[in-house]
Design a protein around this motif. Sequence first.
Motif, PDB file in Angstrom:
ATOM      1  N   LYS A  55       0.829  -1.218   0.000  1.00 53.47           N
ATOM      2  CA  LYS A  55       0.000   0.000   0.000  1.00 53.47           C
ATOM      3  C   LYS A  55       0.860   1.265   0.000  1.00 53.47           C
ATOM      4  O   LYS A  55       0.503   2.262  -0.619  1.00 53.47           O
ATOM      5  CB  LYS A  55      -0.929   0.008   1.215  1.00 53.47           C
ATOM      6  N   LEU A  60      -1.339   4.320  -1.554  1.00 57.92           N
ATOM      7  CA  LEU A  60      -2.613   4.287  -0.822  1.00 57.92           C
ATOM      8  C   LEU A  60      -2.412   4.781   0.608  1.00 57.92           C
ATOM      9  O   LEU A  60      -3.323   5.300   1.237  1.00 57.92           O
ATOM     10  CB  LEU A  60      -3.182   2.859  -0.789  1.00 57.92           C
ATOM     11  N   MET A  61      -1.186   4.565   1.120  1.00 58.50           N
ATOM     12  CA  MET A  61      -0.817   5.090   2.441  1.00 58.50           C
ATOM     13  C   MET A  61       0.433   5.944   2.258  1.00 58.50           C
ATOM     14  O   MET A  61       1.182   5.734   1.299  1.00 58.50           O
ATOM     15  CB  MET A  61      -0.512   3.933   3.400  1.00 58.50           C
ATOM     16  N   TYR A  92     -12.867  -7.035  -3.265  1.00 56.69           N
ATOM     17  CA  TYR A  92     -14.316  -6.862  -3.296  1.00 56.69           C
ATOM     18  C   TYR A  92     -14.615  -5.937  -4.466  1.00 56.69           C
ATOM     19  O   TYR A  92     -13.987  -4.891  -4.600  1.00 56.69           O
ATOM     20  CB  TYR A  92     -14.826  -6.235  -1.993  1.00 56.69           C
ATOM     21  N   HIS A  96     -23.029  -5.201  -8.440  1.00 56.27           N
ATOM     22  CA  HIS A  96     -24.102  -4.959  -9.410  1.00 56.27           C
ATOM     23  C   HIS A  96     -23.617  -5.076 -10.846  1.00 56.27           C
ATOM     24  O   HIS A  96     -24.420  -5.121 -11.767  1.00 56.27           O
ATOM     25  CB  HIS A  96     -24.708  -3.564  -9.185  1.00 56.27           C
ATOM     26  N   PHE A 105     -15.003  -1.152 -17.050  1.00 63.69           N
ATOM     27  CA  PHE A 105     -14.849  -0.030 -16.103  1.00 63.69           C
ATOM     28  C   PHE A 105     -13.368   0.182 -15.765  1.00 63.69           C
ATOM     29  O   PHE A 105     -12.862   1.309 -15.821  1.00 63.69           O
ATOM     30  CB  PHE A 105     -15.663  -0.355 -14.843  1.00 63.69           C
TER      31      PHE A 105
ATOM     32  N   ILE B  24     -16.655   6.460 -13.731  1.00 60.97           N
ATOM     33  CA  ILE B  24     -17.113   6.429 -12.334  1.00 60.97           C
ATOM     34  C   ILE B  24     -18.570   6.901 -12.250  1.00 60.97           C
ATOM     35  O   ILE B  24     -19.379   6.332 -11.518  1.00 60.97           O
ATOM     36  CB  ILE B  24     -16.172   7.282 -11.441  1.00 60.97           C
ATOM     37  N   ASN B  27     -20.797   4.110 -13.508  1.00 61.86           N
ATOM     38  CA  ASN B  27     -20.829   3.027 -12.519  1.00 61.86           C
ATOM     39  C   ASN B  27     -21.730   3.395 -11.344  1.00 61.86           C
ATOM     40  O   ASN B  27     -22.528   2.580 -10.873  1.00 61.86           O
ATOM     41  CB  ASN B  27     -19.405   2.732 -12.036  1.00 61.86           C
ATOM     42  N   GLU B  31     -25.163   1.555 -10.286  1.00 58.28           N
ATOM     43  CA  GLU B  31     -25.276   0.994  -8.942  1.00 58.28           C
ATOM     44  C   GLU B  31     -26.533   1.517  -8.247  1.00 58.28           C
ATOM     45  O   GLU B  31     -27.293   0.753  -7.663  1.00 58.28           O
ATOM     46  CB  GLU B  31     -24.033   1.359  -8.105  1.00 58.28           C
ATOM     47  N   GLU B  94     -17.458   3.172  -0.781  1.00 59.31           N
ATOM     48  CA  GLU B  94     -16.284   2.754  -1.574  1.00 59.31           C
ATOM     49  C   GLU B  94     -15.109   2.452  -0.642  1.00 59.31           C
ATOM     50  O   GLU B  94     -14.330   1.540  -0.896  1.00 59.31           O
ATOM     51  CB  GLU B  94     -15.879   3.865  -2.546  1.00 59.31           C
ATOM     52  N   ARG B  97     -16.078  -0.821   1.543  1.00 58.83           N
ATOM     53  CA  ARG B  97     -16.018  -2.064   0.759  1.00 58.83           C
ATOM     54  C   ARG B  97     -14.646  -2.282   0.137  1.00 58.83           C
ATOM     55  O   ARG B  97     -14.408  -3.270  -0.511  1.00 58.83           O
ATOM     56  CB  ARG B  97     -17.063  -2.013  -0.377  1.00 58.83           C
ATOM     57  N   THR B  99     -13.433  -0.976  -2.386  1.00 57.54           N
ATOM     58  CA  THR B  99     -13.376  -0.839  -3.841  1.00 57.54           C
ATOM     59  C   THR B  99     -12.527   0.382  -4.217  1.00 57.54           C
ATOM     60  O   THR B  99     -12.045   0.473  -5.337  1.00 57.54           O
ATOM     61  CB  THR B  99     -14.785  -0.689  -4.441  1.00 57.54           C
ATOM     62  N   ILE B 100     -12.340   1.257  -3.246  1.00 54.73           N
ATOM     63  CA  ILE B 100     -11.535   2.461  -3.508  1.00 54.73           C
ATOM     64  C   ILE B 100     -10.081   2.088  -3.840  1.00 54.73           C
ATOM     65  O   ILE B 100      -9.401   2.801  -4.569  1.00 54.73           O
ATOM     66  CB  ILE B 100     -11.630   3.445  -2.311  1.00 54.73           C
ATOM     67  N   TYR B 101      -9.616   0.949  -3.319  1.00 55.47           N
ATOM     68  CA  TYR B 101      -8.252   0.489  -3.650  1.00 55.47           C
ATOM     69  C   TYR B 101      -8.093   0.314  -5.159  1.00 55.47           C
ATOM     70  O   TYR B 101      -7.034   0.563  -5.716  1.00 55.47           O
ATOM     71  CB  TYR B 101      -7.954  -0.866  -3.000  1.00 55.47           C
ATOM     72  N   LEU B 102      -9.179  -0.170  -5.764  1.00 54.53           N
ATOM     73  CA  LEU B 102      -9.105  -0.439  -7.210  1.00 54.53           C
ATOM     74  C   LEU B 102      -9.136   0.848  -8.012  1.00 54.53           C
ATOM     75  O   LEU B 102      -8.698   0.893  -9.146  1.00 54.53           O
ATOM     76  CB  LEU B 102     -10.267  -1.346  -7.626  1.00 54.53           C
ATOM     77  N   ILE B 103      -9.679   1.900  -7.423  1.00 53.68           N
ATOM     78  CA  ILE B 103      -9.754   3.189  -8.122  1.00 53.68           C
ATOM     79  C   ILE B 103      -8.420   3.925  -7.988  1.00 53.68           C
ATOM     80  O   ILE B 103      -7.827   4.339  -8.984  1.00 53.68           O
ATOM     81  CB  ILE B 103     -10.866   4.078  -7.519  1.00 53.68           C
ATOM     82  N   PHE B 104      -7.957   4.071  -6.747  1.00 47.17           N
ATOM     83  CA  PHE B 104      -6.771   4.911  -6.524  1.00 47.17           C
ATOM     84  C   PHE B 104      -5.443   4.201  -6.775  1.00 47.17           C
ATOM     85  O   PHE B 104      -4.383   4.781  -6.554  1.00 47.17           O
ATOM     86  CB  PHE B 104      -6.820   5.533  -5.131  1.00 47.17           C
ATOM     87  N   LYS B 275      -6.586  11.780   2.125  1.00 42.08           N
ATOM     88  CA  LYS B 275      -6.895  10.644   2.989  1.00 42.08           C
ATOM     89  C   LYS B 275      -5.961   9.467   2.723  1.00 42.08           C
ATOM     90  O   LYS B 275      -5.489   9.285   1.606  1.00 42.08           O
ATOM     91  CB  LYS B 275      -8.338  10.213   2.676  1.00 42.08           C
ATOM     92  N   TYR B 277      -5.643   5.254   2.790  1.00 35.56           N
ATOM     93  CA  TYR B 277      -6.536   4.101   2.701  1.00 35.56           C
ATOM     94  C   TYR B 277      -5.837   2.883   3.304  1.00 35.56           C
ATOM     95  O   TYR B 277      -5.090   2.200   2.635  1.00 35.56           O
ATOM     96  CB  TYR B 277      -6.985   3.901   1.255  1.00 35.56           C
ATOM     97  N   THR B 278      -6.044   2.708   4.606  1.00 40.52           N
ATOM     98  CA  THR B 278      -5.302   1.677   5.350  1.00 40.52           C
ATOM     99  C   THR B 278      -5.948   0.298   5.217  1.00 40.52           C
ATOM    100  O   THR B 278      -7.101   0.200   4.905  1.00 40.52           O
ATOM    101  CB  THR B 278      -5.244   2.041   6.840  1.00 40.52           C
TER     102      THR B 278
END
Lengths: 255, 278
Positions: A55, A60-61, A92, A96, A105, B24, B27, B31, B94, B97, B99-104, B275, B277-278
């Motif tokens: 990360k 991410l961190m 995850y 949907h 996507f 986004i 999506n 959703e 996000e 769940r 899912t934000i990991y997959l975005i950023f 932010k 994301y830990t």
Amino acid sequence: MADVVIQATNLSKELTSSLLRRKVRILSGLNLQVARGETFGLIGPNGAGKTTSIKLMLGLMRPTEGAAEILGMPAGDKKALAQLGYLPENPYFYSHLTGREFLDFAGQLFGIEKKERSERAQELTKLVGLTEAADTQMRKYSKGMLQRLGIAQSLINRPQLIFWDEPMSGLDPIGRKDVRQILFHLKEKGTTIFFNSHLLPDVNEVCDRVGVMNRGQLIVQEDVKNISQGGSYKDLEDFFLEVIAKAEAGGQARS
Amino acid sequence: MTGNSGNIDGKQAGPKVFEPVWAIALNTFRETVRDRILYALILFAAIVTVLGIVLGSLSVGQDIRILKDIGLAAISFIGGIIAVFAGTNLVYKEVERRTIYLIFTKPVSGWQFVLGKYIGLCLCVAVMVAAMGAFLIFVITAASGSAGFAEQLRQMGQELALIYLELLFVTALATFFSTFSTPVMSVLFTLAIWLAGHLGDSLFELGKLTQNPVISQFLSVIFYCLPDFAGLTRIRGHLLYGTVPGIEVLTYLVTYVFAYVLMLLVLAAIVTERKEYT
């Protein structure tokens, strides 16, 4: 080391517990280099700091101390991110969406053209064995199917470098064999691979080099060839257990 | 999975600035639509139909007016519920769940993410408002006959546009709070500001009445900081009595809403970007 694509220098991370405001060091002074085309496996017990390392490398961190460079750019740089693929641990996704919609996507986030996205989705669903389930909503996927889709999305942009966090998690033996084949294929093509795993036989088979982490520290790095051919250890598992036992006996302080 | 291993090497596609925003947005739209929006539509259709039948049977001369007022209030209320509840979950979900990991971990900036989420939900609210509005026009036309249909349509269109403008505002508020707060707290914050925004005029008047200059100053600062939902309601009131506000009023209103929305989205993007994301 020629053409370094991953460089971590004294990478450290402290988190503050929300209730008592106590600082907990979850990663200490990680120094690591991975060369272009190398396959590097990071192994260690649960909570050793493997996922935190990834990360931090992905941005991410943010590190408390030290820095990481990916493809010569600071961790989290958008130009670097455009050239890498990432599979999170226990991924995850958007339940949907169908598998195909999700790959589309992911491709859009990289700015890939529609036609190419569609072709890539076709190729990748075939690659990970999800052709028949490609148009099924992900809420109906099993854990193994989600893992396969996670692998597919991490390859949508034809990355030069991939970070996979526990790629074999949730897969049955056939799935694991398939993932090993994908890894071999990527290696052949010169992709740099960095992955975390608990499954030491897979790491042994695929990796050029391994790093062992324990309690937030990288305690040893070694070529897999040296471990298996050196004669001191029966296999990677034997090496791993001894290294951890030595570290524990040496009094590596619990944070 | 075995067999053809596909083309997984080679060249890199260059990201385009608005492609991720649109991805986004789409999506988020999918959703929201696939998750909960149909229930709200069905609820609305049921309320308006029942009202239409009941009021139609009373035939006291004011039935169309009452039906229209209740219908528009229902559109505003249900649209508001979707904006508040979906909006306050927008970013938080996000993160929860993961899912934000997959975005950023893809070349996507905080502002692209926030803007995409916001546009997606606004599209969803637009479809909802348009669908409910169309249904209301249908029920009114069925109850009143085709006489004055064009005029009804024009008036309803204007009122629906104002309702939507207010919902754009509420969605931006909810999106902003969802970047740093839990959904429950975000709902409370959003509803509190929405309500306080409607009471803005009263605060201003109260400030004028008080003898204490500090309180007066404080209330006027609050008045200017709060979103001016009361202004939107005033104009809707004019429309109800057939008075169309001048172009300069409408221009001011639209500019004001978009400036406020832009400020909220910029703040939301800054929070998201900073932010961890830990």
